[in-house]
Design a protein around this motif. Structure first.
Motif, PDB file in Angstrom:
ATOM      1  N   GLN A   1       0.750  -1.214  -0.046  1.00 31.62           N
ATOM      2  CA  GLN A   1      -0.104   0.202  -0.045  1.00 31.62           C
ATOM      3  C   GLN A   1       0.806   1.440   0.078  1.00 31.62           C
ATOM      4  O   GLN A   1       2.050   1.257   0.298  1.00 31.62           O
TER       5      GLN A   1
ATOM      6  N   GLU B   1      -5.936   6.619   1.755  1.00 27.39           N
ATOM      7  CA  GLU B   1      -6.118   5.138   1.157  1.00 27.39           C
ATOM      8  C   GLU B   1      -7.069   4.092   1.933  1.00 27.39           C
ATOM      9  O   GLU B   1      -7.536   3.438   1.178  1.00 27.39           O
TER      10      GLU B   1
ATOM     11  N   VAL C   1     -10.731   3.075  -3.748  1.00 29.51           N
ATOM     12  CA  VAL C   1      -9.020   2.562  -4.042  1.00 29.51           C
ATOM     13  C   VAL C   1      -8.972   1.190  -4.491  1.00 29.51           C
ATOM     14  O   VAL C   1      -9.878   0.384  -3.749  1.00 29.51           O
TER      15      VAL C   1
ATOM     16  N   VAL D   1      -5.039  10.349  -0.533  1.00 29.50           N
ATOM     17  CA  VAL D   1      -6.385  10.199  -1.626  1.00 29.50           C
ATOM     18  C   VAL D   1      -7.479  10.923  -0.944  1.00 29.50           C
ATOM     19  O   VAL D   1      -7.673  11.014   0.216  1.00 29.50           O
TER      20      VAL D   1
ATOM     21  N   VAL E   1      -6.186  12.569  -6.236  1.00 33.16           N
ATOM     22  CA  VAL E   1      -5.108  12.497  -5.388  1.00 33.16           C
ATOM     23  C   VAL E   1      -4.478  13.758  -5.114  1.00 33.16           C
ATOM     24  O   VAL E   1      -4.508  14.630  -6.111  1.00 33.16           O
TER      25      VAL E   1
ATOM     26  N   VAL F   1      -3.772   1.023  -7.137  1.00 40.29           N
ATOM     27  CA  VAL F   1      -2.132   1.119  -6.516  1.00 40.29           C
ATOM     28  C   VAL F   1      -1.467  -0.222  -7.012  1.00 40.29           C
ATOM     29  O   VAL F   1      -1.864  -1.301  -6.660  1.00 40.29           O
TER      30      VAL F   1
END
Ligand code: FAD
Length: 348
Positions: free
Chosen positions: A136, A142, A150, A225, A234, A254
């Motif tokens: 991550q 996030e 996400v 985020v 973002v 991601v």
């Protein structure tokens, strides 16, 4: 664990600290799709498997609210619901499920030693299905938006971004591969990469540069985020100039790496440089009698159906291993012993 003393007879045995040693034919580690399917197949093969689930059932699959690509569910199914169905199916055939996390394994001796907080197991065959986790970003927002904008899986979630704008973070093969995949749905894919050049292979790079839907933001790292109920974009900064910018987007994918849960096996099994357990086509690892299935040995696909398939294959192979070993050492395989017992009872 290496120095633990044990007598030769395993039944009713205790380790030095008084923990009871429990012997099993097949132990499966990991309660995701691979482990649950391995347990089902081993249970149907009469091997009375023990499945050590870890902290929660379903693994990564249980974290997705809607799975639309697992065959047999045309309307889709929640990841947790699917895991619960798999668990019911495995226990119906005799698999034992325990919410225990494995702390240590010793694969140098035989039977293999598997230690959890509460128990000490010995297994004649071991199936490892400990899965993996996406690396991550570790930035604010996030975690909050996982499942609400996400994502770490374009194959899983890309469909939800039809005609929307998405950000992809990363510059390796996975990032580009998934960015290209996302262009099937999204109207624009913005790749944010912390360097000025990509790590991905040349062909993927050519395809990405040629794709009119893909735009690159170079030398830039994501700091946050942004969003309310759903992601709106973002906040990022350029590592060369320090300049900040907000990139508007409906989703953030991601791809900065994937971490297999294989640290327990380091030094005991052959791993790739990225830590994935190396198996052959039959899910066999570098130690005979130890098999691996699912995301912990699969850097390429990372899909539930594929993890489940590998779990099934691992269990079939584990059964074969036990049968061959039993033949070599003159033991009676469990299934045969049971069948004969039944026949004797009927004759009485
Ligand atoms: C958000 C998200 C959405 C996804 N959506 C989809 C989708 O729509 N369709 C699809 O096909 N795939 C999807 N995937 C991918 C899919 O979930 C994985 O490919 C699949 O779960 C892998 O299964 P696995 O059993 O190999 O590992 P995992 O699901 O990772 O399960 C591993 C299990 O091992 C356990 N474990 C780990 N260490 C230990 C230990 N020391 N002791 C005991 N247990 C341990 C964990 O608790 C867990 O239960 C998604 C993944 C994510 C993250």
């Amino acid at each position: 664990m290496g120095g633990m003393s044990l007598s030769l007879n395993l039944s009713g045995l205790r380790t030095e600290d008084g923990t009871e040693v429990l012997e099993r034919e097949i132990v499966v580690i990991g309660g995701g799709p691979a482990g649950l399917t391995a347990a089902l197949y081993a249970a149907r093969g009469q091997s009375r498997p023990l499945l050590l689930i870890g902290q929660s059932l379903g693994g990564q699959a249980a974290t997705t609210s809607e799975m639309e690509n697992y065959p047999g569910f045309p309307e889709g199914i929640g990841g947790m619901a699917l895991a619960e169905q798999m668990a019911r199916q495995a226990t119906r055939f005799g698999a034992e499920l325990a919410y225990e996390e494995v702390q240590e394994v010793n694969l140098r001796g035989y039977p293999f030693q598997i230690k959890t907080y509460g128990a000490d197991y010995r297994a004649k065959a071991l199936i490892i299905a400990t899965g993996a986790r996406a690396r991550q970003l570790g930035v604010p927002g996030e975690k909050k938006f996982i499942g609400h904008g996400v994502s770490f899986c374009a194959t899983c979630d890309g469909y939800f971004y039809k005609d929307k704008t998405v950000v992809v973070v990363g510059g390796g093969d996975s990032a580009l591969d998934e960015a290209i995949y996302l262009t099937r749905f999204a109207k624009q894919v913005i790749i944010i990469h912390r360097r000025s050049e990509l790590r991905a292979g040349a062909i993927l790079q050519q395809r990405a540069f040629a794709n009119p839907k893909i735009r690159f933001v170079w030398d830039t790292v994501v700091d946050e985020v942004l969003g309310d109920d759903l992601v709106t974009g973002v906040r990022a900064h350029n590592v060369q100039t320090g300049e900040e910018q907000v990139v508007n987007a409906d989703g953030v994918f991601v791809y900065i790496g994937f971490l297999p849960n294989s640290s327990l096996f380091k030094g005991q099994l052959e791993l790739t440089s990225d830590g994935f357990i190396i198996t052959d086509k039959r899910q066999r690892t570098s130690v005979p009698g130890v098999f691996a299935a699912g995301d912990v040995q699969d850097p390429d696909f990372r899909q539930t159906v594929i993890a489940a398939g590998a779990g099934a294959a691992a269990a079939i192979e584990a059964e074969r291993f036990l049968a061959e070993r039993a033949y070599e050492v003159g033991e009676q395989p469990v299934a045969e012993a049971e069948t004969e017992g039944e026949e004797e009872k009927q004759q009485v």
